[in-house]
Design a protein around this motif. Sequence first.
Motif, PDB file in Angstrom:
ATOM      1  N   GLN A 109       0.843  -1.186   0.000  1.00 46.93           N
ATOM      2  CA  GLN A 109       0.000   0.000   0.000  1.00 46.93           C
ATOM      3  C   GLN A 109       0.880   1.238   0.000  1.00 46.93           C
ATOM      4  OE1 GLN A 109      -2.685   0.516   3.366  1.00 46.93           O
ATOM      5  NE2 GLN A 109      -4.302   0.924   1.929  1.00 46.93           N
ATOM      6  N   GLY A 110       0.552   2.162  -0.889  1.00 46.67           N
ATOM      7  CA  GLY A 110       1.300   3.415  -0.966  1.00 46.67           C
ATOM      8  C   GLY A 110       0.412   4.576  -0.590  1.00 46.67           C
ATOM      9  N   GLU A 111       0.774   5.759  -1.056  1.00 45.71           N
ATOM     10  CA  GLU A 111      -0.046   6.943  -0.811  1.00 45.71           C
ATOM     11  C   GLU A 111      -1.362   6.802  -1.554  1.00 45.71           C
ATOM     12  OE1 GLU A 111       1.688  10.796  -1.366  1.00 45.71           O
ATOM     13  OE2 GLU A 111       3.664  10.056  -0.806  1.00 45.71           O
ATOM     14  N   THR A 112      -2.413   7.365  -0.980  1.00 48.88           N
ATOM     15  CA  THR A 112      -3.695   7.322  -1.668  1.00 48.88           C
ATOM     16  C   THR A 112      -3.701   8.357  -2.788  1.00 48.88           C
ATOM     17  OG1 THR A 112      -4.678   8.872  -0.095  1.00 48.88           O
ATOM     18  CG2 THR A 112      -4.980   6.514   0.353  1.00 48.88           C
ATOM     19  N   LEU A 113      -4.365   8.001  -3.858  1.00 49.08           N
ATOM     20  CA  LEU A 113      -4.467   8.871  -5.020  1.00 49.08           C
ATOM     21  C   LEU A 113      -5.941   8.950  -5.408  1.00 49.08           C
ATOM     22  CD1 LEU A 113      -3.162  10.474  -7.357  1.00 49.08           C
ATOM     23  CD2 LEU A 113      -2.880   8.286  -8.548  1.00 49.08           C
ATOM     24  N   LEU A 114      -6.550  10.127  -5.274  1.00 47.27           N
ATOM     25  CA  LEU A 114      -7.949  10.323  -5.641  1.00 47.27           C
ATOM     26  C   LEU A 114      -8.050  10.427  -7.160  1.00 47.27           C
ATOM     27  CD1 LEU A 114     -10.899  10.809  -4.738  1.00 47.27           C
ATOM     28  CD2 LEU A 114     -10.348  13.251  -4.711  1.00 47.27           C
ATOM     29  N   LEU A 115      -8.741   9.472  -7.767  1.00 43.50           N
ATOM     30  CA  LEU A 115      -8.920   9.442  -9.212  1.00 43.50           C
ATOM     31  C   LEU A 115     -10.258  10.034  -9.641  1.00 43.50           C
ATOM     32  CD1 LEU A 115      -7.605   5.807  -9.762  1.00 43.50           C
ATOM     33  CD2 LEU A 115      -6.332   7.941 -10.053  1.00 43.50           C
ATOM     34  N   LYS A 116     -11.279   9.905  -8.770  1.00 45.80           N
ATOM     35  CA  LYS A 116     -12.616  10.448  -9.048  1.00 45.80           C
ATOM     36  C   LYS A 116     -13.302  10.724  -7.719  1.00 45.80           C
ATOM     37  CE  LYS A 116     -17.202   9.103 -10.512  1.00 45.80           C
ATOM     38  NZ  LYS A 116     -17.705   9.191  -9.149  1.00 45.80           N
ATOM     39  N   GLY A 117     -13.810  11.919  -7.574  1.00 44.96           N
ATOM     40  CA  GLY A 117     -14.502  12.306  -6.349  1.00 44.96           C
ATOM     41  C   GLY A 117     -15.963  11.898  -6.346  1.00 44.96           C
ATOM     42  N   ILE A 118     -16.690  12.408  -5.366  1.00 38.36           N
ATOM     43  CA  ILE A 118     -18.107  12.088  -5.159  1.00 38.36           C
ATOM     44  C   ILE A 118     -18.939  13.273  -5.612  1.00 38.36           C
ATOM     45  CG2 ILE A 118     -19.819  11.454  -3.417  1.00 38.36           C
ATOM     46  CD1 ILE A 118     -17.383  10.544  -1.677  1.00 38.36           C
ATOM     47  N   SER A 119     -20.114  13.001  -6.170  1.00 33.03           N
ATOM     48  CA  SER A 119     -20.982  14.066  -6.660  1.00 33.03           C
ATOM     49  C   SER A 119     -21.366  15.018  -5.525  1.00 33.03           C
ATOM     50  CB  SER A 119     -22.247  13.477  -7.288  1.00 33.03           C
ATOM     51  OG  SER A 119     -23.074  12.906  -6.292  1.00 33.03           O
ATOM     52  N   GLU A 120     -21.529  16.263  -5.891  1.00 32.81           N
ATOM     53  CA  GLU A 120     -21.873  17.303  -4.923  1.00 32.81           C
ATOM     54  C   GLU A 120     -23.198  16.994  -4.230  1.00 32.81           C
ATOM     55  OE1 GLU A 120     -22.845  22.030  -5.076  1.00 32.81           O
ATOM     56  OE2 GLU A 120     -21.214  21.311  -6.357  1.00 32.81           O
ATOM     57  N   GLU A 121     -24.115  16.388  -4.947  1.00 29.97           N
ATOM     58  CA  GLU A 121     -25.423  16.042  -4.372  1.00 29.97           C
ATOM     59  C   GLU A 121     -25.268  15.158  -3.135  1.00 29.97           C
ATOM     60  OE1 GLU A 121     -29.236  13.213  -5.485  1.00 29.97           O
ATOM     61  OE2 GLU A 121     -28.011  14.003  -7.114  1.00 29.97           O
ATOM     62  N   LEU A 122     -24.322  14.220  -3.164  1.00 26.67           N
ATOM     63  CA  LEU A 122     -24.160  13.304  -2.040  1.00 26.67           C
ATOM     64  C   LEU A 122     -23.253  13.851  -0.942  1.00 26.67           C
ATOM     65  CD1 LEU A 122     -23.969   9.830  -3.812  1.00 26.67           C
ATOM     66  CD2 LEU A 122     -25.935  10.948  -2.746  1.00 26.67           C
ATOM     67  N   THR A 123     -22.414  14.831  -1.262  1.00 24.71           N
ATOM     68  CA  THR A 123     -21.528  15.389  -0.240  1.00 24.71           C
ATOM     69  C   THR A 123     -22.192  16.486   0.584  1.00 24.71           C
ATOM     70  OG1 THR A 123     -20.539  16.941  -1.822  1.00 24.71           O
ATOM     71  CG2 THR A 123     -19.399  14.826  -1.483  1.00 24.71           C
ATOM     72  N   LYS A 124     -23.303  17.031   0.069  1.00 26.61           N
ATOM     73  CA  LYS A 124     -23.979  18.057   0.871  1.00 26.61           C
ATOM     74  C   LYS A 124     -24.495  17.396   2.148  1.00 26.61           C
ATOM     75  CE  LYS A 124     -28.458  17.727  -1.390  1.00 26.61           C
ATOM     76  NZ  LYS A 124     -29.367  18.330  -2.303  1.00 26.61           N
ATOM     77  N   ASP A 125     -24.622  18.147   3.177  1.00 25.59           N
ATOM     78  CA  ASP A 125     -25.011  17.656   4.507  1.00 25.59           C
ATOM     79  C   ASP A 125     -24.024  16.622   5.040  1.00 25.59           C
ATOM     80  OD1 ASP A 125     -27.320  19.273   4.462  1.00 25.59           O
ATOM     81  OD2 ASP A 125     -28.466  17.702   3.433  1.00 25.59           O
TER      82      ASP A 125
ATOM     83  N   ARG B 247     -10.041   6.934   5.815  1.00 22.44           N
ATOM     84  CA  ARG B 247      -9.865   8.279   6.374  1.00 22.44           C
ATOM     85  C   ARG B 247     -10.152   9.347   5.311  1.00 22.44           C
ATOM     86  NH1 ARG B 247      -5.367   7.173   8.150  1.00 22.44           N
ATOM     87  NH2 ARG B 247      -5.989   6.534  10.225  1.00 22.44           N
ATOM     88  N   GLU B 248      -9.650   9.112   4.104  1.00 25.33           N
ATOM     89  CA  GLU B 248      -9.857  10.079   3.022  1.00 25.33           C
ATOM     90  C   GLU B 248     -11.340  10.185   2.652  1.00 25.33           C
ATOM     91  OE1 GLU B 248      -8.143  11.043  -1.428  1.00 25.33           O
ATOM     92  OE2 GLU B 248      -6.892   9.924  -0.016  1.00 25.33           O
ATOM     93  N   VAL B 249     -12.027   9.051   2.575  1.00 23.80           N
ATOM     94  CA  VAL B 249     -13.455   9.076   2.231  1.00 23.80           C
ATOM     95  C   VAL B 249     -14.261   9.683   3.377  1.00 23.80           C
ATOM     96  CG1 VAL B 249     -15.456   7.664   1.595  1.00 23.80           C
ATOM     97  CG2 VAL B 249     -13.210   7.129   0.648  1.00 23.80           C
ATOM     98  N   ARG B 250     -13.897   9.381   4.595  1.00 27.72           N
ATOM     99  CA  ARG B 250     -14.580   9.963   5.768  1.00 27.72           C
ATOM    100  C   ARG B 250     -14.498  11.483   5.766  1.00 27.72           C
ATOM    101  NH1 ARG B 250     -17.838   7.489   9.079  1.00 27.72           N
ATOM    102  NH2 ARG B 250     -17.208   5.534   9.989  1.00 27.72           N
ATOM    103  N   GLU B 251     -13.365  12.027   5.326  1.00 25.21           N
ATOM    104  CA  GLU B 251     -13.239  13.480   5.250  1.00 25.21           C
ATOM    105  C   GLU B 251     -14.230  14.062   4.245  1.00 25.21           C
ATOM    106  OE1 GLU B 251      -9.142  14.487   4.477  1.00 25.21           O
ATOM    107  OE2 GLU B 251      -8.469  13.582   6.363  1.00 25.21           O
ATOM    108  N   MET B 252     -14.514  13.335   3.180  1.00 26.72           N
ATOM    109  CA  MET B 252     -15.472  13.794   2.174  1.00 26.72           C
ATOM    110  C   MET B 252     -16.913  13.656   2.657  1.00 26.72           C
ATOM    111  SD  MET B 252     -14.005  12.104  -1.309  1.00 26.72           S
ATOM    112  CE  MET B 252     -12.370  11.425  -1.209  1.00 26.72           C
ATOM    113  N   LEU B 253     -17.183  12.610   3.450  1.00 19.16           N
ATOM    114  CA  LEU B 253     -18.539  12.299   3.910  1.00 19.16           C
ATOM    115  C   LEU B 253     -18.524  12.011   5.418  1.00 19.16           C
ATOM    116  CD1 LEU B 253     -19.431   9.803   1.036  1.00 19.16           C
ATOM    117  CD2 LEU B 253     -20.302  12.136   1.275  1.00 19.16           C
ATOM    118  N   PRO B 254     -18.308  13.017   6.248  1.00 15.39           N
ATOM    119  CA  PRO B 254     -18.146  12.765   7.691  1.00 15.39           C
ATOM    120  C   PRO B 254     -19.392  12.212   8.390  1.00 15.39           C
ATOM    121  CG  PRO B 254     -18.202  15.128   7.231  1.00 15.39           C
ATOM    122  CD  PRO B 254     -18.153  14.422   5.906  1.00 15.39           C
ATOM    123  N   LYS B 255     -20.583  12.436   7.824  1.00 21.88           N
ATOM    124  CA  LYS B 255     -21.809  11.945   8.467  1.00 21.88           C
ATOM    125  C   LYS B 255     -22.310  10.630   7.874  1.00 21.88           C
ATOM    126  CE  LYS B 255     -23.503  16.530   9.747  1.00 21.88           C
ATOM    127  NZ  LYS B 255     -24.602  17.490   9.548  1.00 21.88           N
TER     128      LYS B 255
END
Length: 164
Positions: free
Chosen positions: A73-89, A108-116
């Motif tokens: 396992q190396g450093e994480t590399l974000l290739l595609k993010g999550i739609s704004e509709e799902l990241t709101k709230d 950890r990286e995904v949790r930062e995008m979707l903390p709830k």
Amino acid sequence: MSLPEKAFPVSWDQFHRDARALAWRLSSAGRSFNAIVCVTRGGLVPAAIISRELEIRLIETVCIASYHDYTSQGETLLLKGISEELTKDGGEGVLIIDDLTDTGNTAREVREMLPKAHFACVYAKPKGVPLVDTFVTEVSQDTWIYFPWDMGFTYQEPISKGPK
């Protein structure tokens, strides 16, 4: 880094049973989800099974690479993010699905995008356990899980003849 000596090969049948067990745990928690965000690539198969079992039709992907050579396992590399509709709230009502949490870096990286959001995975290693809400099976940190999509049918040496 070389592959760990402990191997945990998972067949298609076993993975399907474990993914359904995860769906049962999620269902019995009494929480409903309006969308799934699966962490690709490993989260694609369990997300398909869980979306069927929980009747969730809205499925999104977040594409993060962390195993660049299939052995370490190396450093994480974000290739595609999550739609704004799902990241709101903060991802309220979203279910994040992955096959495994290993070191917790991807989680950890995904949790930062979707903390709830609710984070669920089929398998978890000790370093990743604190970052997930629900999982089915914990394996030791030094175990390498061989997923069915990474394997073919081959002879397996008996444990007593392998490395100690």
